[in-house]
Design a protein around this motif. Structure first.
Motif, PDB file in Angstrom:
ATOM      1  N   GLY A 143       0.788  -1.223   0.000  1.00 42.62           N
ATOM      2  CA  GLY A 143       0.000   0.000   0.000  1.00 42.62           C
ATOM      3  C   GLY A 143       0.819   1.272   0.000  1.00 42.62           C
ATOM      4  N   GLY A 144       1.988   1.267   0.614  1.00 44.20           N
ATOM      5  CA  GLY A 144       2.807   2.460   0.667  1.00 44.20           C
ATOM      6  C   GLY A 144       3.558   2.742  -0.622  1.00 44.20           C
ATOM      7  N   ARG A 145       3.676   1.740  -1.486  1.00 47.02           N
ATOM      8  CA  ARG A 145       4.456   1.908  -2.714  1.00 47.02           C
ATOM      9  C   ARG A 145       3.599   2.182  -3.947  1.00 47.02           C
ATOM     10  NH1 ARG A 145       8.042  -3.370  -1.948  1.00 47.02           N
ATOM     11  NH2 ARG A 145       5.929  -4.140  -1.872  1.00 47.02           N
ATOM     12  N   ILE A 146       2.280   2.072  -3.819  1.00 42.67           N
ATOM     13  CA  ILE A 146       1.419   2.326  -4.976  1.00 42.67           C
ATOM     14  C   ILE A 146       0.464   3.461  -4.651  1.00 42.67           C
ATOM     15  CG2 ILE A 146       1.514  -0.033  -5.856  1.00 42.67           C
ATOM     16  CD1 ILE A 146      -1.261  -0.495  -4.662  1.00 42.67           C
ATOM     17  N   GLY A 147      -0.017   4.109  -5.674  1.00 40.93           N
ATOM     18  CA  GLY A 147      -0.993   5.181  -5.501  1.00 40.93           C
ATOM     19  C   GLY A 147      -2.406   4.621  -5.406  1.00 40.93           C
ATOM     20  N   TRP A 148      -3.355   5.527  -5.258  1.00 37.11           N
ATOM     21  CA  TRP A 148      -4.744   5.078  -5.117  1.00 37.11           C
ATOM     22  C   TRP A 148      -5.261   4.456  -6.408  1.00 37.11           C
ATOM     23  CZ3 TRP A 148      -8.544   7.004  -8.200  1.00 37.11           C
ATOM     24  CH2 TRP A 148      -8.259   8.174  -8.906  1.00 37.11           C
ATOM     25  N   ALA A 149      -4.780   4.925  -7.570  1.00 40.20           N
ATOM     26  CA  ALA A 149      -5.224   4.357  -8.847  1.00 40.20           C
ATOM     27  C   ALA A 149      -4.756   2.902  -8.986  1.00 40.20           C
ATOM     28  CB  ALA A 149      -4.708   5.196 -10.004  1.00 40.20           C
ATOM     29  N   GLY A 150      -3.522   2.641  -8.588  1.00 44.40           N
ATOM     30  CA  GLY A 150      -3.021   1.269  -8.620  1.00 44.40           C
ATOM     31  C   GLY A 150      -3.768   0.362  -7.665  1.00 44.40           C
ATOM     32  N   TRP A 151      -4.114   0.915  -6.500  1.00 44.10           N
ATOM     33  CA  TRP A 151      -4.869   0.123  -5.530  1.00 44.10           C
ATOM     34  C   TRP A 151      -6.269  -0.189  -6.061  1.00 44.10           C
ATOM     35  CZ3 TRP A 151      -9.316   1.206  -2.662  1.00 44.10           C
ATOM     36  CH2 TRP A 151      -9.622   0.260  -1.688  1.00 44.10           C
ATOM     37  N   VAL A 152      -6.913   0.780  -6.726  1.00 43.66           N
ATOM     38  CA  VAL A 152      -8.260   0.558  -7.278  1.00 43.66           C
ATOM     39  C   VAL A 152      -8.213  -0.503  -8.376  1.00 43.66           C
ATOM     40  CG1 VAL A 152     -10.095   1.639  -8.628  1.00 43.66           C
ATOM     41  CG2 VAL A 152      -9.176   2.812  -6.652  1.00 43.66           C
ATOM     42  N   VAL A 153      -7.237  -0.407  -9.262  1.00 42.09           N
ATOM     43  CA  VAL A 153      -7.118  -1.402 -10.339  1.00 42.09           C
ATOM     44  C   VAL A 153      -6.852  -2.787  -9.759  1.00 42.09           C
ATOM     45  CG1 VAL A 153      -5.705  -2.116 -12.309  1.00 42.09           C
ATOM     46  CG2 VAL A 153      -6.422   0.256 -12.096  1.00 42.09           C
ATOM     47  N   GLY A 154      -5.974  -2.880  -8.775  1.00 45.06           N
ATOM     48  CA  GLY A 154      -5.698  -4.168  -8.142  1.00 45.06           C
ATOM     49  C   GLY A 154      -6.906  -4.725  -7.416  1.00 45.06           C
ATOM     50  N   THR A 155      -7.660  -3.857  -6.752  1.00 42.60           N
ATOM     51  CA  THR A 155      -8.859  -4.304  -6.044  1.00 42.60           C
ATOM     52  C   THR A 155      -9.916  -4.799  -7.025  1.00 42.60           C
ATOM     53  OG1 THR A 155      -8.397  -2.742  -4.265  1.00 42.60           O
ATOM     54  CG2 THR A 155     -10.634  -3.585  -4.402  1.00 42.60           C
ATOM     55  N   LEU A 156     -10.111  -4.075  -8.130  1.00 49.15           N
ATOM     56  CA  LEU A 156     -11.078  -4.533  -9.132  1.00 49.15           C
ATOM     57  C   LEU A 156     -10.633  -5.838  -9.790  1.00 49.15           C
ATOM     58  CD1 LEU A 156     -12.112  -1.178 -10.827  1.00 49.15           C
ATOM     59  CD2 LEU A 156     -13.424  -2.582  -9.232  1.00 49.15           C
ATOM     60  N   SER A 157      -9.335  -5.992  -9.972  1.00 45.68           N
ATOM     61  CA  SER A 157      -8.820  -7.252 -10.540  1.00 45.68           C
ATOM     62  C   SER A 157      -9.085  -8.418  -9.586  1.00 45.68           C
ATOM     63  CB  SER A 157      -7.320  -7.153 -10.809  1.00 45.68           C
ATOM     64  OG  SER A 157      -7.071  -6.149 -11.746  1.00 45.68           O
ATOM     65  N   CYS A 158      -8.923  -8.165  -8.292  1.00 45.10           N
ATOM     66  CA  CYS A 158      -9.218  -9.205  -7.295  1.00 45.10           C
ATOM     67  C   CYS A 158     -10.723  -9.519  -7.260  1.00 45.10           C
ATOM     68  CB  CYS A 158      -8.732  -8.784  -5.924  1.00 45.10           C
ATOM     69  SG  CYS A 158      -6.927  -8.751  -5.806  1.00 45.10           S
ATOM     70  N   ALA A 159     -11.557  -8.515  -7.498  1.00 46.85           N
ATOM     71  CA  ALA A 159     -13.000  -8.751  -7.562  1.00 46.85           C
ATOM     72  C   ALA A 159     -13.342  -9.636  -8.769  1.00 46.85           C
ATOM     73  CB  ALA A 159     -13.753  -7.427  -7.663  1.00 46.85           C
ATOM     74  N   VAL A 160     -12.671  -9.411  -9.898  1.00 45.77           N
ATOM     75  CA  VAL A 160     -12.897 -10.261 -11.077  1.00 45.77           C
ATOM     76  C   VAL A 160     -12.444 -11.702 -10.777  1.00 45.77           C
ATOM     77  CG1 VAL A 160     -12.150 -10.678 -13.454  1.00 45.77           C
ATOM     78  CG2 VAL A 160     -12.766  -8.370 -12.721  1.00 45.77           C
ATOM     79  N   LEU A 161     -11.298 -11.851 -10.135  1.00 46.82           N
ATOM     80  CA  LEU A 161     -10.837 -13.205  -9.772  1.00 46.82           C
ATOM     81  C   LEU A 161     -11.801 -13.876  -8.796  1.00 46.82           C
ATOM     82  CD1 LEU A 161      -6.999 -12.585  -9.402  1.00 46.82           C
ATOM     83  CD2 LEU A 161      -8.190 -13.773 -11.245  1.00 46.82           C
ATOM     84  N   GLY A 162     -12.345 -13.096  -7.841  1.00 44.32           N
ATOM     85  CA  GLY A 162     -13.337 -13.657  -6.928  1.00 44.32           C
ATOM     86  C   GLY A 162     -14.599 -14.087  -7.650  1.00 44.32           C
ATOM     87  N   THR A 163     -14.990 -13.324  -8.665  1.00 41.23           N
ATOM     88  CA  THR A 163     -16.171 -13.682  -9.465  1.00 41.23           C
ATOM     89  C   THR A 163     -15.935 -14.978 -10.216  1.00 41.23           C
ATOM     90  OG1 THR A 163     -16.686 -11.347  -9.726  1.00 41.23           O
ATOM     91  CG2 THR A 163     -17.738 -12.864 -11.261  1.00 41.23           C
ATOM     92  N   TRP A 164     -14.769 -15.108 -10.844  1.00 40.56           N
ATOM     93  CA  TRP A 164     -14.449 -16.333 -11.567  1.00 40.56           C
ATOM     94  C   TRP A 164     -14.404 -17.527 -10.610  1.00 40.56           C
ATOM     95  CZ3 TRP A 164      -9.825 -14.518 -15.038  1.00 40.56           C
ATOM     96  CH2 TRP A 164     -10.328 -13.785 -16.110  1.00 40.56           C
ATOM     97  N   ALA A 165     -13.808 -17.342  -9.450  1.00 47.18           N
ATOM     98  CA  ALA A 165     -13.712 -18.449  -8.487  1.00 47.18           C
ATOM     99  C   ALA A 165     -15.098 -18.857  -8.012  1.00 47.18           C
ATOM    100  CB  ALA A 165     -12.831 -18.030  -7.315  1.00 47.18           C
ATOM    101  N   ALA A 166     -15.974 -17.881  -7.775  1.00 44.17           N
ATOM    102  CA  ALA A 166     -17.326 -18.219  -7.314  1.00 44.17           C
ATOM    103  C   ALA A 166     -18.130 -18.891  -8.416  1.00 44.17           C
ATOM    104  CB  ALA A 166     -18.041 -16.947  -6.832  1.00 44.17           C
ATOM    105  N   PHE A 167     -17.943 -18.452  -9.641  1.00 50.58           N
ATOM    106  CA  PHE A 167     -18.712 -19.030 -10.741  1.00 50.58           C
ATOM    107  C   PHE A 167     -18.280 -20.464 -10.990  1.00 50.58           C
ATOM    108  CE2 PHE A 167     -19.762 -19.663 -15.261  1.00 50.58           C
ATOM    109  CZ  PHE A 167     -21.125 -19.442 -15.175  1.00 50.58           C
TER     110      PHE A 167
END
Length: 167
Positions: A143-167
């Protein structure tokens, strides 16, 4: 209008497109080629791979939808003329009981029903859990090495992976 049991008079087409579709495809290919020529470094490779990935996805979706939409018509058309070609088993009515017992179960690809509510909520829950867990892990680890935009993209990517895992 023909009855559902009557065979179609001609073979159902898998690929149908008109002049408008051809112009759109030629325009998109021209824009892609111009983008490849005007860019330098590794960017043309990224553009080409992305375009090929999108084209493969669109083509696969097109073929899958056309096969699903015309599967009953194709089956009726093939059974209407036994001299077409060897397509075994030719029709479901000619399959013996012994052969029917060895066939794999039918897939739901030809179904046009709604997705059940529990599956929808299960997938939404997987996306939420992926977003929460992924966003938290990203914030705690890098968290200290990335900006908020990088954190948002990473969080959305994790949400997509969670969706695939649930499906």
């Amino acid at each position: 209008m023909p009855s559902p049991d009557s065979p179609p008079s001609r073979e159902p087409h898998l690929f149908r497109f008109g002049l408008r579709h051809l112009f759109v495809i030629v325009t998109l290919l021209s824009v892609l080629c111009a983008a490849l020529v005007l860019t330098k470094g590794p960017v043309p490779l990224v553009i080409a791979v992305t375009a090929l990935l999108i084209a493969a996805h669109v083509f696969g979706t097109l073929v899958g939808n056309r096969l699903r939409d015309t599967s009953a018509d194709v089956r009726r058309w093939r059974t209407s003329n036994p001299k077409l070609d060897d397509d075994h088993p030719r029709a479901e009515s000619q399959i013996t009981e012994a052969a029917r017992a060895t066939l794999p179960p039918a897939t739901p690809l030809a179904d046009h029903g709604r997705v059940s509510n529990w599956l929808l909520w299960f997938v939404i829950g997987g996306a939420a859990i992926g977003m929460i867990v992924g966003g938290t892990v990203l914030w705690l680890t890098i968290g200290g090495r990335i900006g908020w935009a990088g954190w948002v993209v990473g969080t959305l990517s994790c949400a997509v992976l969670g969706t695939w895992a649930a499906f």
